[in-house]
Design an enzyme around this catalytic site. Structure first.
Site, PDB file in Angstrom:
ATOM      1  N   LYS A  24       0.840  -1.210   0.000  1.00 34.19           N
ATOM      2  CA  LYS A  24       0.000   0.000   0.000  1.00 34.19           C
ATOM      3  C   LYS A  24       0.876   1.262   0.000  1.00 34.19           C
ATOM      4  CE  LYS A  24      -1.588   1.587   3.856  1.00 34.19           C
ATOM      5  NZ  LYS A  24      -2.218   2.077   5.067  1.00 34.19           N
ATOM      6  N   ASP A  61      -6.511   1.283   1.665  1.00 33.61           N
ATOM      7  CA  ASP A  61      -6.351   1.484   3.110  1.00 33.61           C
ATOM      8  C   ASP A  61      -7.662   1.134   3.816  1.00 33.61           C
ATOM      9  OD1 ASP A  61      -8.111   3.542   2.763  1.00 33.61           O
ATOM     10  OD2 ASP A  61      -6.834   5.091   3.620  1.00 33.61           O
TER      11      ASP A  61
END
Ligand code: SF4
Length: 209
Positions: free
Chosen positions: A116, A135
């Site tokens: 991420k 997220d």
């Protein structure tokens, strides 16, 4: 359907953007390591003094660990994150002449950088959009909207990359984050004031306002 809802989200959040402040790829790398499990505003309050003091990967790598930990004490897991910053910057110094590498494979090898964070660095520092940053807000909102049935970030990312046109991959993250913060909150979404309500299956929602 996602295209129409993305259009609505774009109209609702015309200023959706990446929230961490930075002016160089190194600053973004440091801010991104700090940002795990902490609000962006807390990171943005901490980084100006840090960026002023440490100007290169070498300076971070040579920083005293206790001092660096103290300087980021407002951030959760400060001791671990200080260690990761030092270790990551030592690698930048040794392998990349002090520069932040520009591939996903190289970034995820750095301490404190997961997939991420690596995508966030590629997109926001280098304009390289190779995936969707997933997220906690993106996970929740995408699931409720029925854009994924998965709960694991890697699989959600694949689902979103299939559903959303590549031109919108970066923006989609910022829009879903803004919508998650403003309306589609955890644990109880405010569906009664959500512009997407007529088209939203509200997957997994058991309580709403
Ligand atoms: S209708 Fe409810 S669950 Fe669906 S996006 Fe809006 S707030 Fe979230």
């Amino acid at each position: 359907m996602p295209a129409a809802l993305l259009g609505k989200l774009k109209a609702l959040y015309p200023n959706a953007r990446y929230y961490l402040n930075f002016s160089t790829p190194l600053e973004l790398l440091v801010a991104a390591i700090l940002s795990a499990q902490v609000r962006d505003t807390v990171v943005n309050a901490t980084t100006p003094a840090l960026f002023k003091k440490y100007r290169s990967a070498d300076e971070y790598a040579r920083a005293d660990l206790e001092t660096l930990t103290r300087e980021i004490k407002a951030i959760t897991f400060s001791a671990n994150k200080a260690k990761h910053i030092k270790q990551a910057c030592a690698i930048l110094d040794e392998k990349y002449h002090g520069r932040v590498p520009e591939t996903l494979e190289q970034l995820v090898e750095l301490p404190g950088i997961g997939r991420k964070t690596a995508h966030a660095i590629l997109i926001n520092a280098f304009g390289k959009v190779e995936g969707v940053v997933v997220d906690t807000h993106v996970i929740r909102v995408a699931f409720r909207l029925g854009w994924t049935k998965n709960t694991k970030p890697d699989k959600i990312e694949q689902d979103l990359m299939t559903l959303i046109p590549k031109a919108d991959w970066a923006k989609a993250t910022w829009l879903l984050k803004d919508h998650g913060r403003a309306v589609c909150s955890a644990p109880v979404p405010a569906c009664s004031r959500c512009a997407l309500e007529p088209d939203c299956p509200k997957a997994g929602v058991t309580k709403r306002t």
